[in-house]
Scaffold this active site. Structure first.
Site, PDB file in Angstrom:
ATOM      1  N   GLY A 118      -7.574  15.427   5.704  1.00 25.87           N
ATOM      2  CA  GLY A 118      -6.778  15.965   4.596  1.00 25.87           C
ATOM      3  C   GLY A 118      -7.444  15.695   3.262  1.00 25.87           C
ATOM      4  O   GLY A 118      -8.556  15.150   3.191  1.00 25.87           O
ATOM      5  N   TYR A 163      10.979  15.218   4.467  1.00 23.28           N
ATOM      6  CA  TYR A 163       9.845  14.462   3.923  1.00 23.28           C
ATOM      7  C   TYR A 163      10.321  13.156   3.298  1.00 23.28           C
ATOM      8  O   TYR A 163       9.875  12.082   3.677  1.00 23.28           O
ATOM      9  CB  TYR A 163       9.128  15.326   2.886  1.00 23.28           C
ATOM     10  CG  TYR A 163       7.879  14.713   2.290  1.00 23.28           C
ATOM     11  CD1 TYR A 163       6.710  14.589   3.036  1.00 23.28           C
ATOM     12  CD2 TYR A 163       7.852  14.291   0.957  1.00 23.28           C
ATOM     13  CE1 TYR A 163       5.559  14.051   2.481  1.00 23.28           C
ATOM     14  CE2 TYR A 163       6.711  13.753   0.396  1.00 23.28           C
ATOM     15  CZ  TYR A 163       5.556  13.640   1.163  1.00 23.28           C
ATOM     16  OH  TYR A 163       4.417  13.108   0.605  1.00 23.28           O
ATOM     17  N   LYS A 207       9.872   9.678   5.091  1.00 21.90           N
ATOM     18  CA  LYS A 207       9.030   8.607   4.542  1.00 21.90           C
ATOM     19  C   LYS A 207       9.835   7.321   4.359  1.00 21.90           C
ATOM     20  O   LYS A 207       9.300   6.220   4.498  1.00 21.90           O
ATOM     21  CB  LYS A 207       8.433   9.050   3.199  1.00 21.90           C
ATOM     22  CG  LYS A 207       7.388  10.162   3.326  1.00 21.90           C
ATOM     23  CD  LYS A 207       6.062   9.619   3.843  1.00 21.90           C
ATOM     24  CE  LYS A 207       4.973  10.677   3.778  1.00 21.90           C
ATOM     25  NZ  LYS A 207       3.661  10.165   4.223  1.00 21.90           N
TER      26      LYS A 207
HETATM   27  P1  NAD Z   1      -2.785  16.716   2.983  1.00 20.74           P
HETATM   28  O1  NAD Z   1      -1.763  17.683   3.467  1.00 20.74           O
HETATM   29  O2  NAD Z   1      -4.031  17.230   2.376  1.00 20.74           O
HETATM   30  O3  NAD Z   1      -3.233  15.720   4.136  1.00 20.74           O
HETATM   31  C1  NAD Z   1      -2.414  15.350   5.211  1.00 20.74           C
HETATM   32  C2  NAD Z   1      -3.280  15.364   6.471  1.00 20.74           C
HETATM   33  O4  NAD Z   1      -2.473  14.931   7.577  1.00 20.74           O
HETATM   34  C3  NAD Z   1      -3.804  16.758   6.813  1.00 20.74           C
HETATM   35  O5  NAD Z   1      -5.166  16.685   7.162  1.00 20.74           O
HETATM   36  C4  NAD Z   1      -2.946  17.175   8.006  1.00 20.74           C
HETATM   37  O6  NAD Z   1      -3.615  18.090   8.862  1.00 20.74           O
HETATM   38  C5  NAD Z   1      -2.682  15.843   8.653  1.00 20.74           C
HETATM   39  N1  NAD Z   1      -1.458  15.809   9.479  1.00 20.74           N
HETATM   40  C6  NAD Z   1      -0.217  16.228   9.125  1.00 20.74           C
HETATM   41  N2  NAD Z   1       0.641  15.993  10.129  1.00 20.74           N
HETATM   42  C7  NAD Z   1      -0.079  15.408  11.133  1.00 20.74           C
HETATM   43  C8  NAD Z   1       0.239  14.943  12.431  1.00 20.74           C
HETATM   44  N3  NAD Z   1       1.483  15.015  12.926  1.00 20.74           N
HETATM   45  N4  NAD Z   1      -0.760  14.410  13.186  1.00 20.74           N
HETATM   46  C9  NAD Z   1      -2.034  14.336  12.713  1.00 20.74           C
HETATM   47  N5  NAD Z   1      -2.394  14.773  11.495  1.00 20.74           N
HETATM   48  C10 NAD Z   1      -1.417  15.297  10.722  1.00 20.74           C
HETATM   49  O7  NAD Z   1      -2.010  15.736   1.972  1.00 20.74           O
HETATM   50  P2  NAD Z   1      -2.573  14.581   1.044  1.00 20.74           P
HETATM   51  O8  NAD Z   1      -2.260  14.940  -0.349  1.00 20.74           O
HETATM   52  O9  NAD Z   1      -3.965  14.237   1.431  1.00 20.74           O
HETATM   53  O10 NAD Z   1      -1.583  13.400   1.450  1.00 20.74           O
HETATM   54  C11 NAD Z   1      -1.995  12.334   2.295  1.00 20.74           C
HETATM   55  C12 NAD Z   1      -0.837  11.362   2.476  1.00 20.74           C
HETATM   56  O11 NAD Z   1      -0.452  10.814   1.203  1.00 20.74           O
HETATM   57  C13 NAD Z   1       0.422  11.998   3.066  1.00 20.74           C
HETATM   58  O12 NAD Z   1       1.002  11.098   3.977  1.00 20.74           O
HETATM   59  C14 NAD Z   1       1.331  12.187   1.876  1.00 20.74           C
HETATM   60  O13 NAD Z   1       2.685  12.120   2.232  1.00 20.74           O
HETATM   61  C15 NAD Z   1       0.924  11.015   0.981  1.00 20.74           C
HETATM   62  N6  NAD Z   1       1.173  11.356  -0.426  1.00 20.74           N
HETATM   63  C16 NAD Z   1       0.331  12.171  -1.110  1.00 20.74           C
HETATM   64  C17 NAD Z   1       0.612  12.494  -2.418  1.00 20.74           C
HETATM   65  C18 NAD Z   1      -0.290  13.386  -3.233  1.00 20.74           C
HETATM   66  O14 NAD Z   1       0.065  13.706  -4.366  1.00 20.74           O
HETATM   67  N7  NAD Z   1      -1.445  13.770  -2.752  1.00 20.74           N
HETATM   68  C19 NAD Z   1       1.770  11.999  -3.039  1.00 20.74           C
HETATM   69  C20 NAD Z   1       2.614  11.191  -2.294  1.00 20.74           C
HETATM   70  C21 NAD Z   1       2.303  10.857  -0.987  1.00 20.74           C
END
Ligand code: NAD
Ligand code: UDP
Length: 330
Positions: free
Chosen positions: A20, A155, A159
């Site tokens: 991701g 979500y 979480k």
């Molecule tokens: P993203 O969607 O780019 O990355 C998430 C990754 O998890 C993706 O590669 C997706 O394919 C993978 N994924 C989803 N469900 C899955 C599953 N069941 N099994 C295996 N892989 C799975 O999002 P991101 O921005 O990189 O976020 C990464 C983490 O950080 C997430 O958990 C998100 O909740 C948390 N987060 C991110 C932000 C932000 O602003 N980027 C803010 C708050 C929390």
């Protein structure tokens, strides 16, 4: 007693969600520190392209799997970072049941793996656990204002349940778990169709399409550049000086969505107009992290100002959109 992994030694580290946006930057940083990295991802919102440069790295392995199905691994791991979960509202709402299962069943599976291997565990939680906050800025002891039956619940309640699982495993001394509450983070490798505000505005401006603002655009967010977030994740994994306390990681600079759109328009030469669309249900009105705990416990604070982070992100999107527009090579 819980085992703690030693600082400084070469470790084998599982990064769930490693293909991701944030996960791929974390894989880069961990490999650069000399660790072995196993990325597990089902490519729901991530992409192999994010980790393509790593595929031939001798210390990197990519496993395509849903964390809801991960019961065992064929090698021992020292640390697990759980970043697997769609993070953009349109994506996590597209299959809300899967989102909730990812948070609960998936996190449960990874905690079981951590227990089996005596691995340290970091859960990527979110500022969404504060919902549409009545307290501002948000400190970690604020319990939040979440609509537990609304479209975002898969979500934010997912979480919150994942956090509870982590703290229960910690209290039971079964896993050395810690929880980071991530505030809006942006940077290169967000997918062009990700749907979050920073990537939407940049892609729209670069392709001359109207910039979409939901609601009045007077709602606020605080935007953290991805390298700052990754530094915070690694610091918390390595130190965890106050177990049982979640830690906010984000940039306390607070901007309205209108201000962000103005910045993007000033940085991307574009003829794009701005269109105002309805505000999605339960969209939080304001958000800003109180990062006193991260400063005090980890000595962490963000370094990259919004204008500089936007510059890197715009340059990256401009190059990748230009690449996509090239005719495919035979
Ligand atoms: P993203 O969607 O780019 O990355 C998430 C990754 O998890 C993706 O590669 C997706 O394919 C993978 N994924 C989803 N469900 C899955 C599953 N069941 N099994 C295996 N892989 C799975 O999002 P991101 O921005 O990189 O976020 C990464 C983490 O950080 C997430 O958990 C998100 O909740 C948390 N987060 C991110 C932000 C932000 O602003 N980027 C803010 C708050 C929390
Ligand atoms: N938003 C917007 N236009 C878009 C995408 C999002 O105005 O094209 C708004 C959205 O309604 C929210 C803010 O920008 O108020 C941040 O949205 P994002 O999806 O990036 O993150 P989150 O709502 O999860 O903080």
């Amino acid at each position: 007693m819980l085992q703690r992994t030693e600082r400084g030694k070469t470790k084998t580290i599982l990064v769930a969600g490693g293909a991701g946006f944030v996960g791929s930057h974390l894989c880069d940083a961990l490999l650069a520190r000399g660790h072995r990295v196993i990325a597990v991802d089902c490519f729901l919102t991530g992409s192999e392209a994010n980790v393509r440069p790593l595929l031939n790295h001798p210390n990197f392995r990519l496993i395509e799997r849903d964390i809801c199905e991960v019961k065992s691994l064929d090698e021992a791991v020292d640390e697990i970072y759980n970043l697997a979960c769609a993070a953009s509202p349109p994506h996590y709402q597209a299959d809300p049941v899967h989102t909730m299962m990812t948070c609960v069943v998936g996190t449960g599976n990874l905690l079981a793996l951590a227990e089996k291997h005596g691995a340290s565990f970091l859960q990527a939680s979110t500022s969404e656990v504060y919902g549409d906050p009545e307290e501002h800025p948000q400190r970690e002891d604020y319990r939040g204002s979440v609509n537990c039956t609304g479209p975002r619940a898969c979500y934010d309640e997912g979480k919150r349940a994942a956090e509870a699982l982590c703290f229960d495993m910690l209290r039971a001394e079964r896993v050395d778990a810690r929880v980071v509450r991530i505030f809006n983070t942006y940077g290169p490798r967000m997918q062009p169709n990700d749907g979050r505000i920073v990537s939407n505005l940049i892609v729209q401006a670069l392709s001359g399409k109207p910039l979409t603002i939901y609601g009045t655009g007077e709602q606020t967010r605080s935007f953290c550049y991805v390298s700052d977030l990754v530094a915070g994740l690694i610091a918390l994994m390595e130190v965890n000086p106050n177990p049982g306390q979640p830690v906010n990681i984000g940039n306390p600079g607070e901007f309205t969505i209108n201000e962000l759109a103005e910045m993007v328009v000033a940085m991307v030469p574009t003829d794009s107009s701005i269109v105002y669309n309805p505000l999605p249900k339960d969209d939080p009105q304001r958000r800003r992290p109180d990062i006193s705990r991260a400063k005090e416990l980890l000595g962490w604070e963000p370094k990259v100002p919004l204008a500089e982070g936007l510059r890197h992100t715009i340059d990256w999107f401009a190059a990748s959109l230009a690449d996509e527009a090239k005719p495919a090579r035979r």
